[in-house]
Scaffold this motif. Structure first.
Motif, short mmCIF file in Angstrom:
data_model
loop_
_atom_site.label_atom_id
_atom_site.label_comp_id
_atom_site.label_asym_id
_atom_site.label_seq_id
_atom_site.Cartn_x
_atom_site.Cartn_y
_atom_site.Cartn_z
N CYS A 45 0.82 -1.21 0.00
CA CYS A 45 0.00 0.00 0.00
C CYS A 45 0.86 1.27 0.00
N SER A 46 2.04 1.20 0.61
CA SER A 46 2.94 2.37 0.59
C SER A 46 3.35 2.71 -0.83
N THR A 47 3.70 1.68 -1.60
CA THR A 47 4.08 1.90 -3.00
C THR A 47 2.91 2.46 -3.78
N TRP A 48 1.72 1.89 -3.56
CA TRP A 48 0.53 2.42 -4.24
C TRP A 48 0.34 3.89 -3.90
N LEU A 157 4.01 6.98 11.46
CA LEU A 157 2.57 6.76 11.42
C LEU A 157 2.24 5.32 11.78
N ALA A 158 0.98 5.07 12.13
CA ALA A 158 0.55 3.72 12.47
C ALA A 158 0.58 2.80 11.26
N ALA A 159 0.52 3.39 10.08
CA ALA A 159 0.58 2.62 8.83
C ALA A 159 1.18 3.51 7.76
N LEU A 160 1.85 2.88 6.81
CA LEU A 160 2.44 3.56 5.66
C LEU A 160 3.55 4.56 6.02
N THR A 161 4.24 4.31 7.13
CA THR A 161 5.41 5.13 7.43
C THR A 161 6.41 5.08 6.29
N ALA A 162 6.45 3.95 5.59
CA ALA A 162 7.39 3.78 4.48
C ALA A 162 7.11 4.71 3.31
N PHE A 205 -10.52 -1.86 -2.52
CA PHE A 205 -10.80 -3.20 -3.05
C PHE A 205 -9.52 -4.02 -3.17
N GLY A 206 -8.40 -3.35 -3.43
CA GLY A 206 -7.13 -4.06 -3.48
C GLY A 206 -6.77 -4.69 -2.15
N ILE A 207 -6.95 -3.92 -1.06
CA ILE A 207 -6.67 -4.45 0.28
C ILE A 207 -7.66 -5.56 0.63
N ALA A 208 -8.94 -5.36 0.30
CA ALA A 208 -9.95 -6.38 0.61
C ALA A 208 -9.64 -7.68 -0.11
N HIS A 209 -9.31 -7.61 -1.38
CA HIS A 209 -9.02 -8.83 -2.13
C HIS A 209 -7.74 -9.50 -1.65
N ALA A 210 -6.74 -8.72 -1.24
CA ALA A 210 -5.52 -9.32 -0.70
C ALA A 210 -5.81 -10.08 0.60
N ALA A 293 -4.47 -5.01 7.75
CA ALA A 293 -5.44 -4.34 8.62
C ALA A 293 -5.02 -2.90 8.90
N ARG A 294 -3.72 -2.69 9.13
CA ARG A 294 -3.25 -1.32 9.37
C ARG A 294 -3.34 -0.47 8.11
N GLU A 295 -3.05 -1.07 6.97
CA GLU A 295 -3.19 -0.33 5.72
C GLU A 295 -4.65 0.02 5.46
N GLY A 296 -5.55 -0.90 5.81
CA GLY A 296 -6.98 -0.60 5.68
C GLY A 296 -7.39 0.54 6.58
N MET A 297 -6.85 0.57 7.81
CA MET A 297 -7.13 1.69 8.72
C MET A 297 -6.69 3.01 8.09
N PHE A 298 -5.54 3.01 7.45
CA PHE A 298 -5.07 4.22 6.78
C PHE A 298 -6.06 4.68 5.72
N LEU A 299 -6.60 3.74 4.93
CA LEU A 299 -7.50 4.10 3.85
C LEU A 299 -8.82 4.68 4.36
N LEU A 300 -9.16 4.40 5.63
CA LEU A 300 -10.39 4.98 6.19
C LEU A 300 -10.33 6.50 6.25
N VAL A 301 -9.12 7.06 6.35
CA VAL A 301 -9.00 8.52 6.48
C VAL A 301 -8.25 9.15 5.32
N GLN A 302 -7.72 8.35 4.41
CA GLN A 302 -7.00 8.92 3.26
C GLN A 302 -7.97 9.68 2.36
N GLY A 303 -7.66 10.95 2.09
CA GLY A 303 -8.53 11.76 1.26
C GLY A 303 -9.87 12.07 1.90
N GLN A 304 -9.96 11.95 3.22
CA GLN A 304 -11.23 12.15 3.90
C GLN A 304 -11.67 13.62 3.87
N THR A 305 -12.94 13.84 3.57
CA THR A 305 -13.53 15.17 3.64
C THR A 305 -14.62 15.17 4.71
N ALA A 306 -15.17 16.34 5.00
CA ALA A 306 -16.23 16.42 6.01
C ALA A 306 -17.43 15.57 5.59
#
Length: 322
Positions: A45-48, A157-162, A205-210, A293-306
């Motif tokens: 996910c970091s590379t993505w 960060l908790a995920a994607l520090t890389a 969907f990439g994380i879910a399928h993995a 699971a940690r990468e999925g947590m990151f995606l919950l807030v990535q690009g998050q708007t109100a």
């Protein structure tokens, strides 16, 4: 994240997957670009995340006019250069974290960019700020410390520090007018941005399928869980992409937001199932299940708007089955 990941992407041509063929890109259909994103996110996910930033400057430059397009679009499309972005803060209005003023035939940037990913890997960064005329101004700068631009230490960060995320302090960064990619009224930017941020990221969907693939490698009960979840993930994926391609984006924003929350739930279910199936081994930092699971947590807030946050929280508060 190894620098070799980025070098491999540059050699592969994937950095130009959606770029115009006239500038050396593949000009592939959006379906191809989404599948590439899913595969990359599921693998690392970091590379993505680092490479997904690159495609926004490519898209903007593809429709821009002037010398900045001719100077940067081809090297970005061919993978000679890697671009990052630093403009999520523009969505924070009425706060204006970065101000842009006209000065000496160019633009001066002042303020703090909270998030900039890929620092030390990127060659170019697309900056944005708001002018006194209430315009959002996008401009390209060298992704290096320079007079008026200072980077923080990489964030832990908790995920994607890389992914090498930093904040940028802009203190009188001056860019020539030829570096400006786009000027647009802030309200127009917000209007165009809303349906985009309502879309579900292919990375979800990439994380879910993995995670489902890990379950399929397990015992019979894990495989049964994977089969049950896969049908639901694939249906939400089909519908989310269908709405993302809607010819009138603003007509289906609420539906997109609802599906995005549903996709988050399924991703979380898949990664949780992978952790449960892995048992105690899942607590090891070497476990792929806990990393997903940690990468999925990151995606919950990535690009998050109100709007995204409100819809997701409402979905989480709703009674089960509603």
């Amino acid at each position: 994240m190894p620098v070799g990941h980025i070098e491999a992407l540059k050699r592969s041509g994937l950095l130009g997957v959606s770029a115009p063929a006239a500038y050396g890109g593949a000009e592939a259909p959006v379906t191809v670009a989404r599948e590439v994103a899913e595969i990359l996110a599921g693998a690392c996910c970091s590379t993505w995340f680092v490479q997904t930033q690159h495609h926004t400057p490519v898209r903007l430059l593809s429709t821009a006019e002037g010398p900045v397009r001719e100077r940067l679009l081809r090297p970005l499309a061919t993978g000679e250069l890697l671009a990052g972005i630093a403009f999520a803060h523009v969505r924070a209005f009425p706060r204006v974290p970065v101000r842009v003023t006209a000065e000496r035939g160019g633009r001066r940037f002042d303020g703090v960019v909270p998030w900039c990913t890929g620092w030390g890997l990127n060659d170019v960064v697309l900056l944005a700020g708001v002018s006194d005329a209430d315009e959002v101004v996008f401009a390209c700068a060298r992704a290096r410390e320079q007079p008026g631009l200072r980077a923080s230490a990489p964030m832990r960060l908790a995920a994607l520090t890389a992914a090498r995320t930093v904040s940028l302090t802009l203190d009188g960064l001056w860019l020539d007018e030829d570096a400006v990619v786009l000027r647009t009224p802030r309200e127009e930017f917000a209007r165009a941005d809303l349906p985009q941020t309502a879309n579900t990221s292919p990375a979800v969907f990439g994380i879910a399928h993995a995670a489902l693939a890990l379950l399929l490698e397990g015992a019979a009960e894990a495989r049964e869980t994977a089969e049950a979840l896969r049908d639901r993930v694939d249906e939400v994926r089909r519908r989310a992409y269908e709405l993302a391609d809607h010819p009138v984006p603003h007509e289906v924003v609420e539906e997109r937001l609802t599906l995005k929350a549903r996709a988050y739930d399924l991703m979380r279910a898949a990664t949780t199932a992978a952790i449960v199936a892995g048992g105690g081994r899942s607590l090891s930092l070497a476990s792929r299940a806990q990393r997903l699971a940690r990468e999925g947590m990151f995606l919950l807030v990535q690009g998050q708007t109100a709007e995204v946050r409100r819809t997701h929280l409402a979905a989480l508060a709703a009674p089960a089955g509603s």
